[in-house]
Scaffold this active site. Structure first.
Site, PDB file in Angstrom:
ATOM      1  N   ARG A  46      22.939  17.970   8.264  1.00  0.00           N
ATOM      2  CA  ARG A  46      24.111  17.308   8.842  1.00  0.00           C
ATOM      3  C   ARG A  46      23.718  15.873   9.180  1.00  0.00           C
ATOM      4  O   ARG A  46      22.858  15.653  10.033  1.00  0.00           O
ATOM      5  CB  ARG A  46      24.567  18.060  10.102  1.00  0.00           C
ATOM      6  N   GLU A  70      31.810  14.675  18.463  1.00  0.00           N
ATOM      7  CA  GLU A  70      32.033  14.611  19.902  1.00  0.00           C
ATOM      8  C   GLU A  70      33.054  13.560  20.314  1.00  0.00           C
ATOM      9  O   GLU A  70      32.735  12.590  21.026  1.00  0.00           O
ATOM     10  CB  GLU A  70      30.692  14.372  20.617  1.00  0.00           C
ATOM     11  N   ASN A  93      28.733  21.536  19.457  1.00  0.00           N
ATOM     12  CA  ASN A  93      27.471  20.941  19.902  1.00  0.00           C
ATOM     13  C   ASN A  93      27.263  21.427  21.324  1.00  0.00           C
ATOM     14  O   ASN A  93      28.071  21.129  22.199  1.00  0.00           O
ATOM     15  CB  ASN A  93      27.556  19.408  19.968  1.00  0.00           C
TER      16      ASN A  93
HETATM   17  C1  FCB Z   1      24.777  14.561  21.457  1.00  0.00           C
HETATM   18  C2  FCB Z   1      24.980  13.514  20.374  1.00  0.00           C
HETATM   19  C3  FCB Z   1      23.744  13.252  19.545  1.00  0.00           C
HETATM   20  C4  FCB Z   1      22.497  13.232  20.400  1.00  0.00           C
HETATM   21  C5  FCB Z   1      22.424  14.463  21.277  1.00  0.00           C
HETATM   22  C6  FCB Z   1      21.185  14.533  22.126  1.00  0.00           C
HETATM   23  O1  FCB Z   1      25.727  14.396  22.453  1.00  0.00           O
HETATM   24  O2  FCB Z   1      25.993  13.924  19.495  1.00  0.00           O
HETATM   25  O3  FCB Z   1      23.930  12.050  18.848  1.00  0.00           O
HETATM   26  O4  FCB Z   1      22.431  12.062  21.116  1.00  0.00           O
HETATM   27  O5  FCB Z   1      23.553  14.516  22.118  1.00  0.00           O
END
Ligand code: FCB
Length: 481
Positions: free
Chosen positions: A102, A191, A316
């Site tokens: 990804r 996100e 995530n």
């Molecule tokens: C998430 C982000 C990624 C990375 C991780 C630790 O929120 O999507 O880019 O910074 O945290």
């Protein structure tokens, strides 16, 4: 006779159990057939080469070069030089036995000012990357947007401006046209709650604005952009699997009181569902008091355009969040602290944390996967990110024995396997991250990689966790232990 034997065996087993010095190894935790074991990265965090081959400026270039915004004044100018070292990085993944990658596509490489014709050299880079992945037997899984908005679009309003949604749809079409023959799974946004909330409300991430009304509008424009991009990709290949990756944290009430339970539910609607629910059902979760169509900037026809039932939901997950009702009723939405009438406690008090200070709470993954499975009728789920910051560096022997990272992944994956056993349809897991990299406002201070990077020499060294993860991928199971 047989009864005798059975009872003798039982007694012997009892004696062994009571006297053995170490616990017996537990059974291996297994995963479904065809489960994809992957790793994740993002363009600005790894590529560097910010001025090469026609790439335009992004909001993160501008933000990281503004004094005081990123720790140590760090920036992504060079990052881990993946732009020049992608072949080596793909080879690393192949050797590890990784099955899915990804990565994100940098919008300002494709359209330097966010509008107009494609920059062929930018497309060439991702064409080559995709070809290299396929040759190595690794599934390419691009994200269209992992936070690097072309600065020119921010200069004309950024995400709060509706035009940005239409520009984003054009960009999605350009990329889908270039890669759809070889890419079959797409993530639209990474996100969206994080980049709108930190970028337009709290000012901790690019572009560093703290404007409540602009923030609210940005959330609607991003939702609109998501729906338009969904259609743009499907227009190029209707069989493509399309979704987005959402930051999702189970929202727990601080106590079982009714007020706290309601606060936690409101938080779930805002933090976890604000960009998912509109796509799945064509409506906003009804959690933000005072937010109406006028403040969001909803126009007639928007909700139909936004509705885009995803083929998978990307989760995530790193943490949980705990909520309590605010002591006094506040007027919502007039400043950040008053924005949401709940108080958050991010961390359990006595629990272990990773080096970045995030609580280790493996059940978070189980809880959020089960909640989304229940609420959206068992959708296909991809764990698009999960991982931890531990700042272990090579010892004299050159090895990096980051046992804490192995323990972290093992625990979260055990919870994920439990969710799958309990009925969730999870298709893959992408460890964040392949490489140590530029961790946004933390700069290079926090190392999330399975692969250590010496930021001076750019040398890559597989950590013990990388060896372990490769083994997990190969066996499709957590080794017994
Ligand atoms: C998430 C982000 C990624 C990375 C991780 C630790 O929120 O999507 O880019 O910074 O945290």
């Amino acid at each position: 006779m047989i009864r005798h034997l059975v009872s003798l065996l039982r007694r012997t087993a009892d004696v062994v159990r009571k006297t053995r010095p170490f616990p017996l190894p537990t059974a291996a935790v297994t995963f479904p057939e065809n489960f994809v074991w992957g790793v994740a990265t993002a363009s600005y965090q790894i590529e560097g080469a910010v001025k090469e081959d026609g790439r335009g400026e992004s909001v993160w270039d501008r933000f990281s070069h503004t004094s005081g915004k990123v720790k140590n004044g760090d920036n992504g100018d060079v990052a881990v030089d993946h732009y020049h070292r992608y072949a080596e990085d793909v080879e690393l993944m192949r050797k590890m036995g990784i099955k899915g990658y990804r990565f994100s596509i940098s919008w300002p490489r494709i359209q330097p000012s966010g509008r107009g014709p494609a920059n062929q050299k930018g497309l060439d880079f991702y064409n080559q990357l995709v070809d290299a992945l396929l040759e190595a037997g690794i599934r390419p899984f691009p994200t269209l947007y992992h936070w690097d908005l072309p600065q020119a679009l921010e200069d004309s309003g950024g995400w709060p401006s509706r035009d940005t949604a239409y520009h984003f749809a054009d960009y999605a079409d350009i990329v889908a046209n270039a890669l759809s023959d070889r890419v079959h799974s797409w993530t639209i946004f990474n996100e969206p709650w994080m980049f709108t909330t930190l970028g337009y409300l709290r000012g901790q991430h690019a572009p560093g604005r703290t404007e409540v009304d602009a923030y609210l509008r940005s959330t609607h424009v991003v939702n609109l952009a998501q729906g338009l991009a969904f259609r743009a990709i499907k227009n190029r290949n209707n069989a493509a699997r399309v979704g987005s990756a959402f930051s999702m944290w189970p929202c727990q009430p601080a106590t079982n009181s009714r007020a706290n339970r309601e606060a936690a539910e409101r938080a779930h609607g805002w933090q976890n569902l604000w960009f998912l629910h509109p796509a799945m059902s064509g409506s906003y979760p009804s959690v933000l008091q005072d937010v109406n169509d006028t403040r969001l900037g909803v126009k007639s026809g928007d909700m139909e355009a936004i509705r885009s039932p995803f083929d998978f939901i990307g989760i995530n997950n790193y943490l949980r969040t705990i909520f309590a009702a605010a002591k006094q009723r506040r007027t919502p939405i007039d400043s950040f602290h008053r924005f949401f009438p709940v108080e958050t406690k991010f961390h359990g008090v006595h629990r272990a944390r990773t080096d970045i200070g995030w609580e280790i709470y493996p059940k978070a993954l189980y809880e959020i996967v089960m909640r989304i499975s229940k609420d959206y009728n068992r959708p296909p789920i991809e764990i698009t990110e999960n991982g931890c910051a531990y700042n272990d560096v090579p010892g004299f022997d050159g090895l990096i024995p980051d046992q804490r990272r192995i323990d972290f992944h093992r625990k979260y994956l055990t919870e994920l396997a439990r969710a799958i056993r309990d009925g969730a349809d999870v298709r893959g897991y992408y460890a964040w991250s392949l490489l140590d990299n530029f961790e946004w406002a933390e700069g290079y201070n926090q190392r999330f990689g399975l692969v250590h990077v010496d930021f001076q020499t750019q040398k890559r060294t597989l950590k013990e966790s990388g060896h372990w993860y490769g083994k997990v991928a190969g066996e499709n199971a957590l080794p017994a232990g």
